[in-house]
Design an enzyme around this catalytic site. Structure first.
Site, PDB file in Angstrom:
ATOM      1  N   MET A  99      16.892  68.686  65.609  1.00  0.00           N
ATOM      2  CA  MET A  99      17.488  69.588  64.921  1.00  0.00           C
ATOM      3  C   MET A  99      16.111  70.616  64.715  1.00  0.00           C
ATOM      4  O   MET A  99      16.256  71.573  63.795  1.00  0.00           O
ATOM      5  CB  MET A  99      17.819  69.108  63.447  1.00  0.00           C
ATOM      6  N   GLY A 122       6.062  64.180  66.318  1.00  0.00           N
ATOM      7  CA  GLY A 122       6.983  62.854  66.413  1.00  0.00           C
ATOM      8  C   GLY A 122       8.141  63.231  67.565  1.00  0.00           C
ATOM      9  O   GLY A 122       8.437  62.572  68.504  1.00  0.00           O
ATOM     10  N   HIS A 123       8.639  64.593  67.408  1.00  0.00           N
ATOM     11  CA  HIS A 123       9.643  64.964  68.259  1.00  0.00           C
ATOM     12  C   HIS A 123       8.810  64.929  69.655  1.00  0.00           C
ATOM     13  O   HIS A 123       9.494  64.830  70.811  1.00  0.00           O
ATOM     14  CB  HIS A 123      10.179  66.338  68.058  1.00  0.00           C
ATOM     15  N   GLN A 169      26.356  66.502  59.354  1.00  0.00           N
ATOM     16  CA  GLN A 169      25.523  65.024  58.795  1.00  0.00           C
ATOM     17  C   GLN A 169      25.029  65.549  57.555  1.00  0.00           C
ATOM     18  O   GLN A 169      24.428  64.748  56.864  1.00  0.00           O
ATOM     19  CB  GLN A 169      24.566  64.783  59.870  1.00  0.00           C
ATOM     20  N   ASP A 191      14.003  57.375  62.597  1.00  0.00           N
ATOM     21  CA  ASP A 191      15.220  57.047  62.183  1.00  0.00           C
ATOM     22  C   ASP A 191      15.913  55.690  62.903  1.00  0.00           C
ATOM     23  O   ASP A 191      16.774  55.948  63.791  1.00  0.00           O
ATOM     24  CB  ASP A 191      16.143  58.281  62.325  1.00  0.00           C
ATOM     25  N   GLN A 215      19.687  55.054  62.619  1.00  0.00           N
ATOM     26  CA  GLN A 215      20.189  56.125  63.612  1.00  0.00           C
ATOM     27  C   GLN A 215      20.235  55.609  65.078  1.00  0.00           C
ATOM     28  O   GLN A 215      21.168  55.820  65.850  1.00  0.00           O
ATOM     29  CB  GLN A 215      19.723  57.321  63.375  1.00  0.00           C
ATOM     30  N   ARG A 267      11.093  67.544  57.160  1.00  0.00           N
ATOM     31  CA  ARG A 267      11.059  67.794  55.871  1.00  0.00           C
ATOM     32  C   ARG A 267      10.085  67.721  54.978  1.00  0.00           C
ATOM     33  O   ARG A 267       9.861  68.089  53.956  1.00  0.00           O
ATOM     34  CB  ARG A 267      12.324  66.761  55.244  1.00  0.00           C
TER      35      ARG A 267
HETATM   36  P1  AMP Z   1      15.423  65.552  63.838  1.00  0.00           P
HETATM   37  O1  AMP Z   1      14.931  66.598  64.274  1.00  0.00           O
HETATM   38  O2  AMP Z   1      14.905  65.018  62.422  1.00  0.00           O
HETATM   39  O3  AMP Z   1      16.747  65.148  63.724  1.00  0.00           O
HETATM   40  O4  AMP Z   1      14.787  64.155  64.712  1.00  0.00           O
HETATM   41  C1  AMP Z   1      15.182  64.232  66.144  1.00  0.00           C
HETATM   42  C2  AMP Z   1      14.620  63.219  66.819  1.00  0.00           C
HETATM   43  O5  AMP Z   1      13.120  62.873  66.861  1.00  0.00           O
HETATM   44  C3  AMP Z   1      15.310  61.825  66.149  1.00  0.00           C
HETATM   45  O6  AMP Z   1      15.501  60.693  67.448  1.00  0.00           O
HETATM   46  C4  AMP Z   1      14.134  61.376  65.400  1.00  0.00           C
HETATM   47  O7  AMP Z   1      14.158  59.879  65.131  1.00  0.00           O
HETATM   48  C5  AMP Z   1      12.970  61.867  66.105  1.00  0.00           C
HETATM   49  N1  AMP Z   1      11.783  61.649  65.192  1.00  0.00           N
HETATM   50  C6  AMP Z   1      11.645  62.439  64.025  1.00  0.00           C
HETATM   51  N2  AMP Z   1      10.357  62.207  63.204  1.00  0.00           N
HETATM   52  C7  AMP Z   1       9.903  61.187  64.163  1.00  0.00           C
HETATM   53  C8  AMP Z   1       8.652  60.737  63.995  1.00  0.00           C
HETATM   54  N3  AMP Z   1       7.996  60.960  62.872  1.00  0.00           N
HETATM   55  N4  AMP Z   1       8.209  59.681  65.142  1.00  0.00           N
HETATM   56  C9  AMP Z   1       9.136  59.411  66.084  1.00  0.00           C
HETATM   57  N5  AMP Z   1      10.291  60.016  66.310  1.00  0.00           N
HETATM   58  C10 AMP Z   1      10.619  61.051  65.220  1.00  0.00           C
END
Ligand code: AMP
Length: 300
Positions: free
Chosen positions: A45, A51-52, A76, A165, A168, A202
């Site tokens: 998103m 992490g991403h 969502q 997640d 998820q 966040r």
């Molecule tokens: P989001 O943009 O928050 O919807 O996350 C997109 C993807 O990045 C999802 O597969 C999340 O699980 C992953 N993600 C977000 N934060 C982390 C993190 N700290 N470590 C690993 N993957 C992450």
């Protein structure tokens, strides 16, 4: 639009090509397939962090071309949640993705994802109940629907999701299995800040004092894991961890020990060889944090 014109450096960010329609995306994917390339999709998103980006690294290990989708998915979010304030900064995201070696950003127009007459939703079932499924009743329906659409649109060989997640990830694995979607789902490790806080878009919402307290959530998980691994009472340690968090100003949504494969609550019927995982969600002010940690040493 031919494949050449669709694969053009975005003039606004001057970094990667950015595509915003399903037809342009399919054209590019077809062109890559004709050239013999394999394709990975990393759905996000935006508001990107390490992490991403670790998922982009993983995607590059598994495929020749990496598409990162950036779409803040309205279905969502509940009405009282942060859809309108969610971090949106395409210039920074594009720069980070270019530096990391991604090949294409898919930033679909809302109308491409949710056309005027669309009504279809994907409901995955049991694995989406409990944990975040209880406190955010529409959440996994929105996630499964948007991921299903993205997989149909990009038809990638692999798609990468983070264990941050964790529920998820299991929801998506279940959906892909049940709908026979021909994409391999790969899970990437949860990436943390130096003080243990799970990285999240966040986290930007946290005030300075909330930010200094936020790693206590991970510490609480570590504390419970430590006690479970020593064979002491789980319920006592969870109760203690919850009250410590509450005393520090967290509003705890859940802190639960579950089977890492089925997400069933751990009880006397749990298989002795089950992999266990502790899951938590708690808010600090308006910011909802989630985290999880494997219990046994069986995890790689
Ligand atoms: P989001 O943009 O928050 O919807 O996350 C997109 C993807 O990045 C999802 O597969 C999340 O699980 C992953 N993600 C977000 N934060 C982390 C993190 N700290 N470590 C690993 N993957 C992450």
């Amino acid at each position: 639009m031919n494949s050449k014109s669709s694969f053009r450096i975005d003039p606004m960010t001057k970094t990667l090509p950015i595509i915003d329609t399903v037809s342009a995306l399919r054209q590019q994917v077809n062109a890559w397939r004709t050239q013999g390339h394999t394709i990975a999709l990393v759905p996000t998103m935006g508001g990107l962090h390490e992490g991403h980006l670790s998922l982009v690294d993983l995607a590059l290990q598994h495929s020749d071309r990496v598409i990162v989708s950036i779409f803040v998915n309205p279905t969502q979010f509940a009405a009282n949640e942060d859809f309108s304030t969610y971090p949106r900064d395409i210039k920074t995201d594009a720069k980070l993705l270019q530096q990391r070696g991604a090949h294409l950003i898919y930033k679909p127009l809302s109308s491409e994802m949710y056309g005027a007459h669309e009504t279809t939703r994907v409901i995955v079932g049991k694995i989406a109940q409990g944990l975040c499924g209880t406190s955010r009743p529409h959440f996994f329906e929105g996630v499964a629907t948007v991921v299903c659409k993205l997989l149909c649109q990009a038809s990638p060989d692999v798609a990468v999701f983070g264990e941050k997640d964790y529920q998820q990830l299991l929801v998506i694995r279940t959906m892909v299995r049940d709908l026979s979607i021909p994409t391999k789902i790969i899970g990437g490790k949860l990436i943390r800040e130096a003080d243990g806080l799970a990285m999240s878009s966040r986290n930007q919402y946290l005030t300075k004092s909330q930010r200094s307290k936020a790693p206590l959530l991970y510490k609480a998980l570590q504390q419970v894991v430590d006690i479970v691994e020593k064979g002491h009472s789980v319920s006592q340690s969870i109760k203690a961890a919850k009250s410590q968090l509450t005393n520090q100003g967290f509003v705890v949504d859940y802190l639960e020990l579950r089977d890492a494969d089925t997400l069933d609550l751990v009880n006397k019927d749990t298989r002795p060889d089950a992999r266990l995982r502790i899951f938590a969600a708690a808010s600090l002010g308006k910011t909802r944090l989630i985290d999880n940690l494997a219990v046994s040493n069986l995890e790689p």
